[in-house]
Scaffold this active site. Structure first.
Site, PDB file in Angstrom:
ATOM      1  NE  ARG A   1      -3.252   2.671   2.643  1.00 56.33           N
ATOM      2  CZ  ARG A   1      -4.214   2.964   3.523  1.00 56.33           C
ATOM      3  NH1 ARG A   1      -4.613   2.060   4.385  1.00 56.33           N
ATOM      4  NH2 ARG A   1      -4.758   4.167   3.542  1.00 56.33           N
TER       5      ARG A   1
ATOM      6  CG  ASN B   1     -11.030  -0.795  -0.120  1.00 58.15           C
ATOM      7  OD1 ASN B   1     -12.046  -0.567  -0.753  1.00 58.15           O
ATOM      8  ND2 ASN B   1     -10.818  -0.285   1.087  1.00 58.15           N
TER       9      ASN B   1
ATOM     10  CB  CYS C   1     -17.814   0.162   0.219  1.00 59.55           C
ATOM     11  SG  CYS C   1     -16.681   1.443   0.807  1.00 59.55           S
ATOM     12  CG  ASP C   2     -16.218   0.834   5.875  1.00 55.91           C
ATOM     13  OD1 ASP C   2     -15.766   1.300   4.808  1.00 55.91           O
ATOM     14  OD2 ASP C   2     -15.541   0.798   6.919  1.00 55.91           O
TER      15      ASP C   2
ATOM     16  CG  HIS D   1     -14.168   4.367  -2.389  1.00 53.46           C
ATOM     17  ND1 HIS D   1     -12.871   3.984  -2.116  1.00 53.46           N
ATOM     18  CD2 HIS D   1     -14.901   3.945  -1.326  1.00 53.46           C
ATOM     19  CE1 HIS D   1     -12.817   3.351  -0.957  1.00 53.46           C
ATOM     20  NE2 HIS D   1     -14.045   3.319  -0.457  1.00 53.46           N
TER      21      HIS D   1
ATOM     22  CE1 TYR E   1     -11.118   6.478  -0.080  1.00 55.63           C
ATOM     23  CE2 TYR E   1     -13.332   6.378   0.837  1.00 55.63           C
ATOM     24  CZ  TYR E   1     -11.998   6.038   0.897  1.00 55.63           C
ATOM     25  OH  TYR E   1     -11.526   5.275   1.945  1.00 55.63           O
TER      26      TYR E   1
ATOM     27  NE  ARG F   1      -5.736   6.560   6.430  1.00 46.79           N
ATOM     28  CZ  ARG F   1      -5.811   6.483   7.750  1.00 46.79           C
ATOM     29  NH1 ARG F   1      -5.035   7.218   8.506  1.00 46.79           N
ATOM     30  NH2 ARG F   1      -6.683   5.710   8.328  1.00 46.79           N
TER      31      ARG F   1
END
Length: 440
Positions: free
Chosen positions: A93, A147, A170-171, A200, A262, A282
């Site tokens: 990531r 994701n 998705c939350d 998103h 997003y 992040r």
């Protein structure tokens, strides 16, 4: 009521402790016989597994609990699979975020080139997971929130078009509704949302309370005056607070609907690029913050052998959502959730094969989307562009096509340049190595 067998894929996730807590919370309505954590990283998962042993011994003593890296042990005779895997882990990531930034492009895990990179890695593992589960538990419900959910959902729909027991969710819409509830002093469970878009990449057009009143106009005015913050702001890192804060900016420019957070990366890519630190992203925040806090607390609880003075970092909305989704399926409650599903006419003027994110009733026969109708030209244009990116990304994976990967990135609103798209694509191919298919 039959007691169920459940497996959580990605058992080493820092969100898993909160999810285990939600299983305790809903143990009367959603009774379980066995819970298994599955992860390919045994050491990482052991932090969570040892915490789970203490949690369930004290709060769910009749439950059988284990954690494993063995597929047969995990997937044989299961009723539900909760999937939250991260192919490549947080180190990859970090690269997803930093490589685009080094080339002057947005670096974000699910949006733009970083989302493309993460998606291309995730597709193979998600397909393998579905095949592993189906070979051992052919009727299990696979509730996927891996994701980047948009690209993963498109790819799974291409590979398994007739498997209606895969549900992609998705939350973030739930996180937003929970934050709306805090602003209004209302329980977000009572909201009836009307929502459209892609994962998103969507908007709330209405938010009705239990009496049928649309709360969106009031929310819009409050956010425009006071700004916007997540419901659990005290648990969030600085980057998340800025992310929520941008909702006010989006409403000032496009006041029709309440946007998914997003969208800021697509609507304001140059501004967002200027605010991102190419040396500390992040991913670094998570590794230096939440990951250390959660693992340290899990280890502390395991060592003391009791939950006394538990201080767990978790996300109730995320955890409760997936358990409530499974409960709605198991008990045929037909509750409303915002689901990622093939359009098939739900939005009149979008392609039928688009994997749209819309409100749907969820029960024992799966998801039934609520018909939305037409969407306006501005939003339609944005969505069609983004869906073309997502579809081309999945096709690039299945066809080993460099050309389609290049087309996908050229279309993406965070890139918008064929030369930059080629530059970042070549860098991501080199960065990912064997994680990527061979693009020709």
């Amino acid at each position: 009521m039959k007691k169920l067998n459940l497996v959580i894929v990605g058992g080493g996730s820092t969100w898993t402790p909160g999810l285990l807590g939600s299983l305790v919370k809903f143990k009367e309505e959603f009774p379980l016989k066995k819970v298994t954590l599955y992860d390919i990283d045994a050491e990482r998962q052991s932090h969570i597994g040892r915490f789970g042993e203490v949690l369930f011994r004290e709060q769910y003593p009749d439950l059988e609990f284990n954690y494993t890296t063995d597929k047969d042990e995990a997937f044989n005779n299961v009723d539900f699979v909760f999937c939250q895997m991260r192919t490549g882990g947080l180190p990859m990531r970090e690269k997803d975020e930093k490589v685009p930034l080094s080339l002057g492009l947005i670096g974000q895990e699910t949006c733009g080139p970083g989302g493309f990179s993460y998606g291309m890695r995730s597709i193979r593992d998600m397909i393998e997971l579905v095949e592993d589960v189906r070979s051992r538990s052919k009727d299990a419900w696979i509730l996927n929130y891996t994701n980047p959910a948009a690209i993963v959902a498109v790819a799974l729909n291409m590979k398994f078009p007739d498997d209606h027991r895969i549900i992609n969710i998705c939350d973030q819409p739930v996180n937003l509704m929970k934050s709306y509830g805090k602003i209004l002093g209302k329980d977000y469970h009572d909201f009836e949302p009307k929502y459209f878009g892609l994962n998103h990449f969507g908007w709330f057009t209405n938010l009705y309370d239990k009496d049928g009143k649309d709360l969106l106009p009031e929310l819009r005015e409050i956010i425009l005056k006071q700004g916007f913050a997540p419901e659990d702001a005290e648990q969030r890192d600085a980057s998340w607070l800025e992310t929520y804060g941008m909702v006010k900016d989006m409403l000032e420019d496009f006041p029709d609907y309440l946007p998914n957070t997003y969208l800021q990366y697509y609507l304001y890519p140059y501004y967002k690029l200027s605010k991102l630190d190419p040396n500390y992203t992040r991913a670094n925040e998570v590794m230096d913050g939440r990951e250390k806090r959660v693992f340290a607390e899990c280890d502390r609880i395991a060592e003391q052998g009791t939950l006394d003075n538990l201080e767990m970092v978790h996300n109730d909305a995320h955890a409760d959502m997936i358990v409530e989704l499974a409960l709605s399926i198991n008990s045929n409650l037909r509750k409303t959730f915002i689901i990622i599903q093939e359009n098939n006419g739900a939005v009149n003027n979008l392609p039928d094969d688009a994997m749209v994110e819309l409100a749907a009733a969820v029960g024992s026969n799966g998801c039934e989307q609520y018909h939305f109708g037409n969407i306006d030209t501005f939003y339609k244009g944005l969505i069609e562009n983004q869906y073309a990116f997502e579809k081309l990304t999945a096709e690039a994976y299945f066809e080993n096509s460099y050309q389609k990967a290049l087309q996908a990135l050229t279309l993406n609103r965070t890139v918008n340049s064929a030369k930059k798209a080629r530059e970042v694509l070549d860098a991501l191919i080199e960065m990912n190595g064997s994680y990527f298919p061979e693009l020709r």
